[in-house]
Design a protein around this motif. Structure first.
Motif, PDB file in Angstrom:
ATOM      1  N   MET A  63     -10.668  -8.509  12.835  1.00  0.00           N
ATOM      2  CA  MET A  63      -9.445  -8.605  12.039  1.00  0.00           C
ATOM      3  C   MET A  63      -8.240  -8.521  12.977  1.00  0.00           C
ATOM      4  O   MET A  63      -8.192  -7.638  13.831  1.00  0.00           O
ATOM      5  CB  MET A  63      -9.386  -7.487  11.001  1.00  0.00           C
ATOM      6  CG  MET A  63     -10.260  -7.718   9.791  1.00  0.00           C
ATOM      7  SD  MET A  63      -9.838  -9.187   8.827  1.00  0.00           S
ATOM      8  CE  MET A  63      -8.325  -8.664   8.040  1.00  0.00           C
ATOM      9  N   CYS A 111      -6.740  -3.541   8.390  1.00  0.00           N
ATOM     10  CA  CYS A 111      -6.738  -3.878   6.968  1.00  0.00           C
ATOM     11  C   CYS A 111      -7.795  -3.027   6.264  1.00  0.00           C
ATOM     12  O   CYS A 111      -8.905  -2.882   6.777  1.00  0.00           O
ATOM     13  CB  CYS A 111      -7.039  -5.362   6.804  1.00  0.00           C
ATOM     14  SG  CYS A 111      -7.114  -5.932   5.111  1.00  0.00           S
ATOM     15  N   HIS A 139     -14.205  -7.607  10.349  1.00  0.00           N
ATOM     16  CA  HIS A 139     -14.121  -8.999  10.822  1.00  0.00           C
ATOM     17  C   HIS A 139     -13.709  -9.911   9.676  1.00  0.00           C
ATOM     18  O   HIS A 139     -13.811  -9.530   8.510  1.00  0.00           O
ATOM     19  CB  HIS A 139     -15.482  -9.474  11.353  1.00  0.00           C
ATOM     20  CG  HIS A 139     -16.009  -8.654  12.473  1.00  0.00           C
ATOM     21  ND1 HIS A 139     -16.858  -7.579  12.269  1.00  0.00           N
ATOM     22  CD2 HIS A 139     -15.815  -8.734  13.807  1.00  0.00           C
ATOM     23  CE1 HIS A 139     -17.166  -7.042  13.442  1.00  0.00           C
ATOM     24  NE2 HIS A 139     -16.538  -7.725  14.391  1.00  0.00           N
ATOM     25  N   ILE A 140     -13.326 -11.128  10.034  1.00  0.00           N
ATOM     26  CA  ILE A 140     -13.069 -12.187   9.062  1.00  0.00           C
ATOM     27  C   ILE A 140     -13.666 -13.466   9.627  1.00  0.00           C
ATOM     28  O   ILE A 140     -13.656 -13.679  10.843  1.00  0.00           O
ATOM     29  CB  ILE A 140     -11.556 -12.344   8.779  1.00  0.00           C
ATOM     30  CG1 ILE A 140     -11.320 -13.315   7.628  1.00  0.00           C
ATOM     31  CG2 ILE A 140     -10.788 -12.737  10.031  1.00  0.00           C
ATOM     32  CD1 ILE A 140      -9.900 -13.286   7.087  1.00  0.00           C
ATOM     33  N   LEU A 177     -14.594 -11.529   4.336  1.00  0.00           N
ATOM     34  CA  LEU A 177     -14.350 -10.246   4.998  1.00  0.00           C
ATOM     35  C   LEU A 177     -15.666  -9.529   5.275  1.00  0.00           C
ATOM     36  O   LEU A 177     -16.533  -9.470   4.413  1.00  0.00           O
ATOM     37  CB  LEU A 177     -13.462  -9.363   4.112  1.00  0.00           C
ATOM     38  CG  LEU A 177     -12.126  -9.953   3.679  1.00  0.00           C
ATOM     39  CD1 LEU A 177     -11.389  -8.965   2.784  1.00  0.00           C
ATOM     40  CD2 LEU A 177     -11.278 -10.346   4.869  1.00  0.00           C
TER      41      LEU A 177
END
Length: 86
Positions: A20, A24, A38-39, A54
Motif C-alpha cells: 500500500m 490504510c 497490499h493492493i 486489498l
C-alpha cells in the motif's frame, strides 16, 4: 453484499500486487481496525481480472463488491433467493 472494496486474506491469489502506498486501515465486521498490507489484481476467471483488490491478512473471507463488479462490467447484477445473475 454492501461491500465497498474487494478484500482477500490470501496473497497467493494475486496476479500482481504492491505494498500500500500509504497507511490504510479497514474496519473488520467485529469492529477491529486492521491495516491493509497490499493492493493489486486478482484473476477471478480466465476472462475477468479484478483491479484494486486489498490484501488484509486478518480478514477471514474473500469479499467482493457487487457494485464495483457491475461498474467494471458495465452490467447489472440481480440477486434472487437462490441465484445471482450478471
Amino acid at each position: 453484499s454492501g461491500a465497498t472494496h474487494r478484500i482477500t486474506p490470501h496473497l497467493s491469489l494475486f496476479k500482481s500486487f504492491t505494498p500500500m502506498p500509504k497507511v490504510c486501515f479497514i474496519t473488520m465486521p467485529n469492529g477491529e481496525e486492521v491495516q491493509v498490507q497490499h493492493i493489486g489484481t486478482v484473476d477471478l476467471s480466465a476472462t475477468l481480472t479484478l483491479q484494486d483488490v486489498l490484501h488484509v491478512p486478518e480478514f477471514q473471507l474473500n469479499l467482493l463488491s457487487a457494485s464495483k463488479l457491475a461498474k467494471q462490467l458495465c452490467s447489472s447484477i440481480v440477486f434472487t433467493p437462490t441465484s445471482c445473475y450478471i
